[in-house]
Motif scaffolding. Structure first.
Motif, PDB file in Angstrom:
ATOM      1  N   GLN A 145     -10.608  -2.523   2.417  1.00  0.00           N
ATOM      2  CA  GLN A 145     -10.654  -3.963   2.184  1.00  0.00           C
ATOM      3  C   GLN A 145     -12.012  -4.470   2.680  1.00  0.00           C
ATOM      4  N   PRO A 146     -12.998  -4.572   1.784  1.00  0.00           N
ATOM      5  CA  PRO A 146     -14.365  -4.912   2.207  1.00  0.00           C
ATOM      6  C   PRO A 146     -14.501  -6.354   2.672  1.00  0.00           C
ATOM      7  N   ASN A 147     -14.032  -6.621   3.881  1.00  0.00           N
ATOM      8  CA  ASN A 147     -14.194  -7.951   4.440  1.00  0.00           C
ATOM      9  C   ASN A 147     -14.341  -7.833   5.948  1.00  0.00           C
ATOM     10  N   ILE A 148     -14.684  -8.904   6.569  1.00  0.00           N
ATOM     11  CA  ILE A 148     -14.937  -8.912   8.008  1.00  0.00           C
ATOM     12  C   ILE A 148     -13.678  -8.575   8.787  1.00  0.00           C
ATOM     13  N   ALA A 149     -12.527  -8.958   8.280  1.00  0.00           N
ATOM     14  CA  ALA A 149     -11.287  -8.727   9.014  1.00  0.00           C
ATOM     15  C   ALA A 149     -11.052  -7.243   9.233  1.00  0.00           C
ATOM     16  N   GLN A 150     -11.335  -6.437   8.201  1.00  0.00           N
ATOM     17  CA  GLN A 150     -11.091  -5.008   8.362  1.00  0.00           C
ATOM     18  C   GLN A 150     -12.076  -4.386   9.329  1.00  0.00           C
ATOM     19  N   VAL A 151     -13.325  -4.844   9.306  1.00  0.00           N
ATOM     20  CA  VAL A 151     -14.316  -4.314  10.225  1.00  0.00           C
ATOM     21  C   VAL A 151     -13.876  -4.559  11.657  1.00  0.00           C
ATOM     22  N   THR A 152     -13.354  -5.754  11.913  1.00  0.00           N
ATOM     23  CA  THR A 152     -12.876  -6.062  13.253  1.00  0.00           C
ATOM     24  C   THR A 152     -11.660  -5.230  13.599  1.00  0.00           C
ATOM     25  N   ALA A 153     -10.749  -5.065  12.619  1.00  0.00           N
ATOM     26  CA  ALA A 153      -9.537  -4.293  12.871  1.00  0.00           C
ATOM     27  C   ALA A 153      -9.836  -2.835  13.114  1.00  0.00           C
ATOM     28  N   SER A 154     -10.924  -2.334  12.553  1.00  0.00           N
ATOM     29  CA  SER A 154     -11.262  -0.918  12.720  1.00  0.00           C
ATOM     30  C   SER A 154     -11.574  -0.579  14.153  1.00  0.00           C
ATOM     31  N   LYS A 155     -11.913  -1.592  14.961  1.00  0.00           N
ATOM     32  CA  LYS A 155     -12.199  -1.345  16.370  1.00  0.00           C
ATOM     33  C   LYS A 155     -10.923  -1.188  17.186  1.00  0.00           C
ATOM     34  N   SER A 156      -9.802  -1.586  16.602  1.00  0.00           N
ATOM     35  CA  SER A 156      -8.547  -1.539  17.336  1.00  0.00           C
ATOM     36  C   SER A 156      -8.000  -0.132  17.384  1.00  0.00           C
ATOM     37  N   SER A 157      -7.347   0.206  18.499  1.00  0.00           N
ATOM     38  CA  SER A 157      -6.734   1.521  18.637  1.00  0.00           C
ATOM     39  C   SER A 157      -5.247   1.465  18.327  1.00  0.00           C
ATOM     40  N   GLY A 158      -4.800   0.367  17.755  1.00  0.00           N
ATOM     41  CA  GLY A 158      -3.395   0.240  17.428  1.00  0.00           C
ATOM     42  C   GLY A 158      -2.978   1.248  16.380  1.00  0.00           C
ATOM     43  N   ARG A 159      -1.639   1.513  16.321  1.00  0.00           N
ATOM     44  CA  ARG A 159      -1.137   2.550  15.449  1.00  0.00           C
ATOM     45  C   ARG A 159      -0.265   1.965  14.352  1.00  0.00           C
ATOM     46  N   ASP A 160      -0.487   2.426  13.142  1.00  0.00           N
ATOM     47  CA  ASP A 160       0.336   1.991  12.018  1.00  0.00           C
ATOM     48  C   ASP A 160       1.521   2.949  11.908  1.00  0.00           C
ATOM     49  N   ASP A 161       2.740   2.421  11.971  1.00  0.00           N
ATOM     50  CA  ASP A 161       3.926   3.272  11.964  1.00  0.00           C
ATOM     51  C   ASP A 161       4.409   3.612  10.560  1.00  0.00           C
ATOM     52  N   SER A 162       3.694   3.191   9.550  1.00  0.00           N
ATOM     53  CA  SER A 162       4.115   3.521   8.195  1.00  0.00           C
ATOM     54  C   SER A 162       3.939   5.004   7.932  1.00  0.00           C
ATOM     55  N   VAL A 163       4.888   5.586   7.193  1.00  0.00           N
ATOM     56  CA  VAL A 163       4.872   7.018   6.921  1.00  0.00           C
ATOM     57  C   VAL A 163       4.968   7.233   5.422  1.00  0.00           C
ATOM     58  N   ALA A 164       4.140   8.135   4.914  1.00  0.00           N
ATOM     59  CA  ALA A 164       4.212   8.459   3.493  1.00  0.00           C
ATOM     60  C   ALA A 164       5.502   9.216   3.231  1.00  0.00           C
ATOM     61  N   VAL A 165       6.236   8.803   2.223  1.00  0.00           N
ATOM     62  CA  VAL A 165       7.533   9.415   1.968  1.00  0.00           C
ATOM     63  C   VAL A 165       7.514  10.287   0.722  1.00  0.00           C
ATOM     64  N   SER A 166       6.407  10.320   0.005  1.00  0.00           N
ATOM     65  CA  SER A 166       6.336  11.132  -1.203  1.00  0.00           C
ATOM     66  C   SER A 166       4.967  11.772  -1.317  1.00  0.00           C
ATOM     67  N   ASP A 167       4.924  12.863  -2.084  1.00  0.00           N
ATOM     68  CA  ASP A 167       3.678  13.617  -2.184  1.00  0.00           C
ATOM     69  C   ASP A 167       2.543  12.782  -2.766  1.00  0.00           C
ATOM     70  N   TYR A 168       2.827  11.980  -3.783  1.00  0.00           N
ATOM     71  CA  TYR A 168       1.759  11.227  -4.437  1.00  0.00           C
ATOM     72  C   TYR A 168       1.232  10.102  -3.553  1.00  0.00           C
ATOM     73  N   ASP A 169       1.975   9.736  -2.501  1.00  0.00           N
ATOM     74  CA  ASP A 169       1.551   8.657  -1.636  1.00  0.00           C
ATOM     75  C   ASP A 169       0.723   9.151  -0.449  1.00  0.00           C
ATOM     76  N   ARG A 170       0.601  10.457  -0.290  1.00  0.00           N
ATOM     77  CA  ARG A 170      -0.159  10.999   0.831  1.00  0.00           C
ATOM     78  C   ARG A 170      -1.658  10.804   0.630  1.00  0.00           C
ATOM     79  N   TYR A 171      -2.314  10.548   1.752  1.00  0.00           N
ATOM     80  CA  TYR A 171      -3.774  10.530   1.724  1.00  0.00           C
ATOM     81  C   TYR A 171      -4.250  11.965   1.911  1.00  0.00           C
ATOM     82  N   ILE A 172      -5.039  12.466   0.973  1.00  0.00           N
ATOM     83  CA  ILE A 172      -5.532  13.846   1.033  1.00  0.00           C
ATOM     84  C   ILE A 172      -6.873  13.872   1.759  1.00  0.00           C
ATOM     85  N   SER A 173      -6.900  14.571   2.861  1.00  0.00           N
ATOM     86  CA  SER A 173      -8.127  14.705   3.653  1.00  0.00           C
ATOM     87  C   SER A 173      -8.829  16.007   3.291  1.00  0.00           C
ATOM     88  N   ARG A 174     -10.089  15.900   2.941  1.00  0.00           N
ATOM     89  CA  ARG A 174     -10.898  17.064   2.584  1.00  0.00           C
ATOM     90  C   ARG A 174     -12.121  17.149   3.489  1.00  0.00           C
TER      91      ARG A 174
END
Length: 344
Positions: A216-245
C-alpha cells in the motif's frame, strides 16, 4: 682441502649420514620454529533470522531443511576451514538493524564457543517481524566501524524484504561508504515456498498470506512497517500463500549499488574461497614449526645410510628376476597366445 675430505666422506658415508640423522632428530625434539608473517582476517558472520528464513526449500543430508538450518550448517563448515589466526564474531539481522553477539574471537581458541553460538541461532531471537535488509546496511557499516579491528561482514540472507519495497520505503544508498567490507550470501531457491507461521513454541499453525505482504504505497504503511506487531491472520489455502524466493537479482543489484559482492550460497567452499581472496590490512608474526622438516630429513638420511651400491645392485637384480618370472606366468602366455591366434 676438499680432495682430502671427499675420500674420507665417501669411505665413512654411512657413519656420517647416521650422525647427521641423529643431530636432526635432536633438533626436531627441541620443536624449533621460525617467525613468518601471516594475514589476519576478521569476519562478522551475520545470520538473517527473520521468518522467511524458516522456509523449507533447502536440503541437508538428503532431507528437507529450512534456510536458517542450511545457513547454520554453512557457517559451521566455513569456520571449520578457517586458519587459526582468523577472528570471528557472530551477528544477527532482523528488522532494519544488525547486532553482534560478541567482539571477534580467535577461531581456534574459541572454536567450541563459536560453534555453540551458531547451534543456538533461532528465529525467535528476532526483535521484530520485519525484514528491511536495505535499511540495515548503513547500520551494519556503523557496527563494523565500532569493531576493535578491520572486519568484513558476511550476511547470509534470502533477500526477502518485508514489507515489500516501493517508492516510499526504499532508502537511497548513493553515498554509502564501506562497501568493500560487505558480502551478501544468497540462501534459498528460485522456486521458493510458503513462509511457515510458527507459535512461540515453534509449532506450525499455517502460512503467511499474500495479504500480509500487500503493498500500500502510502505514508501509513511506511509508519506501520516500523512496528513489531504481529498479524494473526493465517493463510488457509495454497493459492493464498505468499511464496518466498531467494531474491538473487535484488541482492546482486544491491551489491552493485553499494560496491559489495554477491555470492551464491549453494556452495560453501565457493563462499569461503571468495571471502579469503582479498588480502587483509592486518598481519601478525607467528611461529611456524619446522620440527617435522627436520624429522623428515633425518628419515631420509637413515634410509640413505642403509642403501649402498651393493644394496642397489641386489634390489635391481631382485626386481628383474621377479619381472622375468611374471612374464613367464600363464597370464602373459595366454595373452600372447590370444594375440597370435587372432593374427591374420
Amino acid at each position: 682441502m676438499h680432495k682430502k675430505w671427499l675420500p674420507f666422506c665417501l669411505k665413512h658415508r654411512d657413519t656420517l649420514l647416521l650422525g647427521i640423522a641423529l643431530m636432526l632428530l635432536l633438533g626436531a625434539a627441541l620443536r624449533p620454529s621460525i617467525p613468518i608473517k601471516r594475514n589476519i582476517h576478521t569476519y562478522l558472520l551475520i545470520a538473517d533470522i527473520t521468518q522467511s528464513m524458516n522456509v523449507i526449500d533447502m536440503s541437508l543430508d538428503h532431507a528437507p531443511a529450512s534456510r536458517l538450518d542450511y545457513t547454520k550448517r554453512m557457517m559451521h563448515d566455513i569456520i571449520a576451514q578457517l586458519p587459526c589466526q582468523t577472528r570471528i564474531s557472530i551477528g544477527l539481522f532482523a528488522g532494519d538493524a544488525v547486532a553482534a553477539l560478541y567482539t571477534p574471537l580467535h577461531v581456534c581458541k574459541h572454536f567450541s564457543a563459536i560453534q555453540q553460538t551458531i547451534d543456538h541461532l533461532d528465529w525467535r531471537m528476532a526483535w521484530t517481524g520485519n525484514s528491511q535488509l536495505r535499511q540495515s546496511v548503513p547500520m551494519a557499516a556503523k557496527l563494523l566501524r565500532q569493531m576493535p579491528e578491520a572486519t568484513k561482514a558476511v550476511i547470509f540472507t534470502d533477500g526477502d524484504e518485508a514489507p515489500l519495497l516501493h517508492a516510499f520505503n526504499t532508502r537511497n544508498l548513493k553515498d554509502f561508504q564501506g562497501s568493500d567490507d560487505f558480502y551478501f550470501v544468497g540462501v534459498g531457491t528460485d522456486q521458493g515456498a510458503g513462509i511457515p507461521k510458527l507459535t512461540e513454541n515453534n509449532q506450525m499453525i499455517g502460512y503467511w498470506s499474500n495479504e500480509s505482504f500487500a503493498v500500500q504505497p502510502n505514508i501509513a504503511q511506511v509508519t506501520a512497517s516500523k512496528s513489531s506487531g504481529r498479524d494473526d491472520s493465517v493463510a488457509v489455502s495454497d493459492y493464498d500463500r505468499y511464496i518466498s524466493r531467494r531474491a538473487s537479482a535484488y541482492l546482486k543489484k544491491l551489491s552493485e549499488e553499494i560496491g559489495a559482492q554477491y555470492l551464491d550460497g549453494d556452495d560453501p567452499h565457493h563462499v569461503l574461497q571468495h571471502i579469503q581472496k582479498h588480502s587483509s590490512p592486518r598481519y601478525e608474526i607467528v611461529a611456524y614449526p619446522i620440527d617435522w622438516i627436520l624429522a623428515t630429513l633425518s628419515a631420509v638420511c637413515i634410509v640413505s645410510a642403509y642403501i649402498n651400491q651393493d644394496s642397489k645392485r641386489q634390489l635391481t637384480h631382485t626386481l628383474r628376476k621377479r619381472f622375468t618370472k611374471l612374464r613367464q606366468t600363464r597370464l602373459f602366455k595366454a595373452r600372447h597366445d590370444v594375440a597370435h591366434d587372432n593374427h591374420f
